[in-house]
Design an enzyme around this catalytic site. Structure first.
Site, short mmCIF file in Angstrom:
data_model
loop_
_atom_site.label_atom_id
_atom_site.label_comp_id
_atom_site.label_asym_id
_atom_site.label_seq_id
_atom_site.Cartn_x
_atom_site.Cartn_y
_atom_site.Cartn_z
N HIS A 190 26.85 -43.82 1.85
CA HIS A 190 26.04 -43.13 2.86
C HIS A 190 25.82 -41.64 2.57
O HIS A 190 24.73 -41.13 2.88
CB HIS A 190 26.65 -43.34 4.24
CG HIS A 190 26.45 -44.74 4.75
ND1 HIS A 190 25.27 -45.17 5.31
CD2 HIS A 190 27.27 -45.82 4.75
CE1 HIS A 190 25.36 -46.44 5.65
NE2 HIS A 190 26.57 -46.87 5.31
N GLU B 201 15.42 -45.21 7.80
CA GLU B 201 14.73 -44.78 6.58
C GLU B 201 13.23 -44.73 6.76
O GLU B 201 12.47 -44.66 5.79
CB GLU B 201 15.07 -45.74 5.43
CG GLU B 201 14.51 -47.13 5.56
CD GLU B 201 15.41 -48.09 6.33
OE1 GLU B 201 15.29 -49.30 6.10
OE2 GLU B 201 16.22 -47.63 7.15
#
Length: 303
Positions: free
Chosen positions: A185, A216
């Site tokens: 991450h 995203e």
């Protein structure tokens, strides 16, 4: 360079405007209007930080003008100080109930007027800073979904009224879950930030906006371009992200990070809804993904 706050003085007597201006001109940019209807036009153009508003004016009086200002989303947060020779509790209560934040009686005391104006302008700027933080995505520095949806409806309303084109771009990082799974991450966050930088560099007009729409997924509002122009900007963004050459071994599209984009563009009709534009851009994004990703698909149907 620090920009001076803008104060709009509304009064049908030139002498009162001159007195208030003399008290405030060292610290503020001064705009003025001689009637309620003129004040509406000046306020929409100048975007004041505060309005000094005379109560007793022919035609549209101060109380009614204040109510109209509070109904305008672009002006509703601007503090209004009523100025009047009326000194009864009933008059003050009526002004506050119309939406004013303070009440100043004539003749003005310059020092007291400067202090009241300064206090309310400072409080407004603090509120604006807090509101800005609430509209910002903290990871990328772009606007967040709340700001995107609010601005899109505002732009549709203004463009529908004034004419002109608008383009909405929705984009998604291809196979981003696999990127996070492979690289972790923290690297995923850095990838999001670098993609956001590419978007931000393409926001070239004053009212253009790039936002992180969620996860995203990102979105851009472009003022001015038709479908061909919106598609060209979207293609430039796509190429810009590809040029970053961020390794992505888990992608089934390429060996580096790519994005898919959908564009809805055209000349909004009056009353156009943001939900319709978002739905059309999302459909174009889906088609880009379905066609193999790392591409731009557009539609001019969102009118």
């Amino acid at each position: 360079m620090t920009t001076k706050p803008v104060v709009l003085i509304v009064d049908d007597e030139i002498l009162n405007i001159e007195i208030a201006s003399a008290a405030l001109e060292d610290g503020y940019e001064i705009s003025f209007a001689l009637s309620g209807h003129q004040a509406l036009e000046v306020a929409q153009a100048a975007g004041p930080d505060l309005i000094l508003l005379d109560v007793m004016m022919p035609g549209l009086n101060g109380y009614d003008l204040c109510r109209l200002l509070k109904q305008d989303p672009a002006l509703s947060d601007v503090p209004v100080i009523f100025t009047t020779s009326l000194q009864t509790p009933e008059a003050e209560l009526l002004g506050l109930s119309a939406g004013a934040i303070d009440y100043v009686t004539k003749p003005f005391q310059p020092g007291a007027l400067r202090q009241r104006v300064g206090n309310h302008v400072q409080m407004k700027r603090m509120r604006d800073q807090l509101a800005g933080l609430a509209m910002q995505d903290h990871l990328t520095g772009l606007g967040n979904r709340r700001l995107l949806e609010q601005r899109l409806q505002q732009e549709l309303r203004q463009t529908g009224r004034d004419g002109g084109n608008l383009a909405l771009i929705l984009l998604d990082i291809d196979h981003f879950k696999q990127f996070n799974d492979l690289y972790g991450h923290p690297e995923g966050d850095r990838c999001l930030q670098r993609v956001a930088d590419v978007l931000d560099r393409h926001m070239r007009r004053g009212r253009d906006l790039a936002a992180r729409y969620g996860g995203e997924e990102f979105a851009c509002i472009l003022n001015g371009p038709d479908l061909a122009g919106g598609m060209a900007v979207a293609e430039s963004i796509r190429a810009g992200v590809e040029a970053l050459a961020i390794p992505h071994a888990g992608s089934r599209v390429a060996g580096s990070v790519t994005i898919s984009l959908g564009v809805a563009a055209g000349r909004p009709a009056r009353g156009a809804l943001s939900e319709r534009w978002l739905r059309d851009a999302d459909l174009m994004l889906y088609r880009s993904k379905n066609a193999g990703r790392n591409r731009v698909t557009g539609s001019s149907s969102a009118l």
